[in-house]
Design a protein around this motif. Structure first.
Motif, PDB file in Angstrom:
ATOM      1  N   ASN A  11       8.900  77.033 -18.901  1.00 57.75           N
ATOM      2  CA  ASN A  11       7.601  76.527 -19.351  1.00 57.75           C
ATOM      3  C   ASN A  11       7.719  75.672 -20.610  1.00 57.75           C
ATOM      4  OD1 ASN A  11       6.349  77.823 -17.222  1.00 57.75           O
ATOM      5  ND2 ASN A  11       5.793  79.629 -18.422  1.00 57.75           N
ATOM      6  N   LEU A  12       8.674  75.990 -21.477  1.00 57.67           N
ATOM      7  CA  LEU A  12       8.920  75.132 -22.637  1.00 57.67           C
ATOM      8  C   LEU A  12       9.417  73.758 -22.200  1.00 57.67           C
ATOM      9  CD1 LEU A  12      10.580  77.676 -25.085  1.00 57.67           C
ATOM     10  CD2 LEU A  12       8.542  76.309 -25.583  1.00 57.67           C
TER      11      LEU A  12
ATOM     12  N   LYS B 209      -2.106  73.562 -16.085  1.00 60.49           N
ATOM     13  CA  LYS B 209      -1.393  74.818 -15.902  1.00 60.49           C
ATOM     14  C   LYS B 209      -1.318  75.528 -17.242  1.00 60.49           C
ATOM     15  CE  LYS B 209       2.705  76.493 -13.433  1.00 60.49           C
ATOM     16  NZ  LYS B 209       3.960  76.071 -12.744  1.00 60.49           N
ATOM     17  N   ARG B 210      -2.168  76.546 -17.429  1.00 62.81           N
ATOM     18  CA  ARG B 210      -2.337  77.182 -18.729  1.00 62.81           C
ATOM     19  C   ARG B 210      -1.358  78.343 -18.904  1.00 62.81           C
ATOM     20  NH1 ARG B 210      -4.774  74.541 -22.410  1.00 62.81           N
ATOM     21  NH2 ARG B 210      -5.732  76.414 -23.313  1.00 62.81           N
ATOM     22  N   THR B 211      -0.087  78.013 -19.013  1.00 61.40           N
ATOM     23  CA  THR B 211       0.922  79.038 -19.259  1.00 61.40           C
ATOM     24  C   THR B 211       0.796  79.548 -20.689  1.00 61.40           C
ATOM     25  OG1 THR B 211       2.575  77.456 -20.007  1.00 61.40           O
ATOM     26  CG2 THR B 211       2.452  77.868 -17.637  1.00 61.40           C
ATOM     27  N   TRP B 212       1.523  80.608 -21.000  1.00 60.67           N
ATOM     28  CA  TRP B 212       1.510  81.113 -22.371  1.00 60.67           C
ATOM     29  C   TRP B 212       2.022  80.063 -23.343  1.00 60.67           C
ATOM     30  CZ3 TRP B 212       3.391  86.936 -22.533  1.00 60.67           C
ATOM     31  CH2 TRP B 212       2.449  87.721 -21.854  1.00 60.67           C
ATOM     32  N   VAL B 213       3.019  79.282 -22.911  1.00 58.43           N
ATOM     33  CA  VAL B 213       3.568  78.251 -23.789  1.00 58.43           C
ATOM     34  C   VAL B 213       2.521  77.169 -24.057  1.00 58.43           C
ATOM     35  CG1 VAL B 213       5.323  76.456 -23.988  1.00 58.43           C
ATOM     36  CG2 VAL B 213       5.936  78.695 -23.060  1.00 58.43           C
ATOM     37  N   VAL B 214       1.769  76.795 -23.025  1.00 59.17           N
ATOM     38  CA  VAL B 214       0.713  75.809 -23.225  1.00 59.17           C
ATOM     39  C   VAL B 214      -0.340  76.349 -24.180  1.00 59.17           C
ATOM     40  CG1 VAL B 214      -1.180  74.567 -22.084  1.00 59.17           C
ATOM     41  CG2 VAL B 214       1.080  74.654 -21.008  1.00 59.17           C
ATOM     42  N   ARG B 215      -0.690  77.609 -24.041  1.00 56.34           N
ATOM     43  CA  ARG B 215      -1.710  78.211 -24.907  1.00 56.34           C
ATOM     44  C   ARG B 215      -1.205  78.382 -26.341  1.00 56.34           C
ATOM     45  NH1 ARG B 215      -5.774  81.058 -21.788  1.00 56.34           N
ATOM     46  NH2 ARG B 215      -5.340  80.875 -19.557  1.00 56.34           N
ATOM     47  N   LEU B 216       0.057  78.777 -26.492  1.00 55.83           N
ATOM     48  CA  LEU B 216       0.601  79.022 -27.829  1.00 55.83           C
ATOM     49  C   LEU B 216       1.086  77.746 -28.503  1.00 55.83           C
ATOM     50  CD1 LEU B 216       2.709  82.241 -27.081  1.00 55.83           C
ATOM     51  CD2 LEU B 216       0.551  82.140 -28.333  1.00 55.83           C
TER      52      LEU B 216
ATOM     53  N   GLY C 171       5.590  79.020 -28.341  1.00 54.56           N
ATOM     54  CA  GLY C 171       6.377  79.401 -27.179  1.00 54.56           C
ATOM     55  C   GLY C 171       7.823  79.666 -27.537  1.00 54.56           C
ATOM     56  N   THR C 172       8.355  78.882 -28.477  1.00 56.57           N
ATOM     57  CA  THR C 172       9.733  79.104 -28.926  1.00 56.57           C
ATOM     58  C   THR C 172       9.859  80.450 -29.635  1.00 56.57           C
ATOM     59  OG1 THR C 172      10.027  76.713 -29.178  1.00 56.57           O
ATOM     60  CG2 THR C 172      11.623  78.140 -30.270  1.00 56.57           C
ATOM     61  N   VAL C 173       8.881  80.791 -30.450  1.00 60.13           N
ATOM     62  CA  VAL C 173       8.876  82.096 -31.113  1.00 60.13           C
ATOM     63  C   VAL C 173       8.777  83.214 -30.079  1.00 60.13           C
ATOM     64  CG1 VAL C 173       7.595  83.599 -32.684  1.00 60.13           C
ATOM     65  CG2 VAL C 173       7.913  81.179 -33.247  1.00 60.13           C
ATOM     66  N   LEU C 174       7.958  82.995 -29.039  1.00 56.96           N
ATOM     67  CA  LEU C 174       7.835  83.979 -27.971  1.00 56.96           C
ATOM     68  C   LEU C 174       9.185  84.232 -27.311  1.00 56.96           C
ATOM     69  CD1 LEU C 174       6.206  85.741 -25.972  1.00 56.96           C
ATOM     70  CD2 LEU C 174       5.794  83.656 -24.636  1.00 56.96           C
TER      71      LEU C 174
END
Length: 375
Positions: free
Chosen positions: A238-239, A250-257, A262-265
């Motif tokens: 996703n990154l 496409k509202r992935t967690w990476v898109v939301r964060l 997303g890198t921190v995730l």
């Protein structure tokens, strides 16, 4: 082309949780759960699983002896279910994203130069986006899913648990509605949750239950551990695709964060995976047994109480030492691969990070296997 289209680099993620489930099962089946010598148990039937204890077998901890052939057959079938489901999901995602236009930029010869030679550019090409007719890709997904169903039905027949069919149906639905259908959950931020559940817990504890009729804490632990790695792989994907995902809604967690979030995730996921593996290694008393030394007893030749002989199980002790230090080496290797994946993602070299994450899952499974000899 079709082999590359099934994305073989993702298959270790399907294999690893099954291997962990088998690792947490074999010792209990062939040693602990029998509750005594094999002469105290009836052999298990080939079909229908292990029956409940009854009659004069109620006083022992185990209803029957599981044959090695039965155990290996069910294990291989569980591997087939996981692999074919993974391939079916990959083809189905290719089809769904292709017809929706989400893979529009992923054209060109599969596996060939596509602007990503440095590991920074676009994702590898996809079948539909490269010109393959969508219906052919959909058929490939259906054939793979059918093979998974055949293997799953065989597991159901061998174990006698027909409700496992419902688990298989849930896996198929989760694979299709990831990006398929009118409201795919992968477009609404639920992909990470489903990946953790199905690629982690369901695959691991499902395998363990099929083999042992029970689920242990170590099996759940292994499912959580490998689930974190699976979500990390999804996060790397996703990154890499964050701009295209944002463009196509496409509202992935990476898109939301955001890319930084997303890198921190990813850092957190891989750090937790390494820490969980370390805790699992330290949770057992195997290192204490190694420090104590080999298990020794007293033997009286011919019943002569005046001539006691000390007998030590040196071979078992040497095996324990070898397996323990092998586990330590595998843990260090797994942690090193997690650190390397984190560093490559921070440098935006996603093509290097993905194989590091996927192959680390096999290293993690190998660590659980070596530890299974000590528990």
């Amino acid at each position: 082309m079709w082999i590359k289209g099934m994305r073989p680099q993702t298959l270790p993620l399907a294999l690893a949780p099954v291997l962990i489930g088998v690792a947490q099962s074999w010792m209990g089946v062939f040693e602990y759960s029998q509750g005594g010598g094999y002469d105290r148990h009836l052999p298990c039937p080939t079909f229908g699983g292990r029956p409940e204890a009854h009659g004069h077998y109620d006083d022992v901890h185990g209803a029957c002896v599981t044959s090695m052939g039965w155990f290996l057959t069910v294990s291989v079938l569980c591997v087939c279910v996981a692999l074919f489901l993974q391939i079916a999901v990959n083809y189905a995602n290719d089809y769904s994203d292709g017809v929706k236009g989400a893979d529009r930029g992923r054209t060109g010869a599969l596996g060939g130069p596509d602007g990503n030679a440095s590991g920074v550019g676009r994702a590898p090409s996809r079948l539909v986006a490269s010109g393959v007719h969508p219906r052919r890709v959909l058929v490939a997904a259906g054939v793979s899913a059918a093979l998974a169903c055949v293997a799953g039905l065989a597991v159901t027949v061998l174990t006698g648990y027909w409700w496992l069919v419902l688990v298989g149906v849930a896996c198929l639905l989760a694979g299709w509605f990831y990006v398929g259908g009118r409201h795919p959950y992968g477009y609404h931020g639920w992909a990470e949750v489903f990946v953790f559940v199905f690629f982690g817990l369901v695959a691991t504890v499902g395998t363990q239950f099929a083999l042992t009729d029970t689920v242990s804490l170590s099996g759940i632990w292994g499912g959580v551990n490998i689930g974190l790695v699976a979500v990390a792989v999804l996060t790397v994907n996703n990154l890499r695709d964050v701009d295209e995902d944002r463009l196509h809604g496409k509202r992935t967690w990476v898109v939301r964060l955001g890319e930084r979030g997303g890198t921190v995730l990813l850092d957190v996921l891989l750090s937790l995976a390494a820490a969980s593996a370390l805790l699992f290694l330290l949770s057992g008393a195997s290192w204490q047994n190694i420090a104590i030394g080999p298990d020794c007893g007293v033997w009286y030749p011919d019943g002569d109480l005046d001539h006691a002989v000390q007998v030590c199980d040196v071979w078992k002790y040497q095996l324990d030492v070898a397996m323990y230090w092998s586990s330590v080496v595998l843990l260090v290797l797994f942690a090193a691969m997690c650190v390397a994946a984190i560093l490559t993602v921070h440098r935006r070299r996603f093509r290097m990070a993905l194989p590091l994450c996927t192959l680390s899952s096999l290293v993690l499974a190998a660590m659980y296997w070596t530890l299974s000899f000590l528990r």
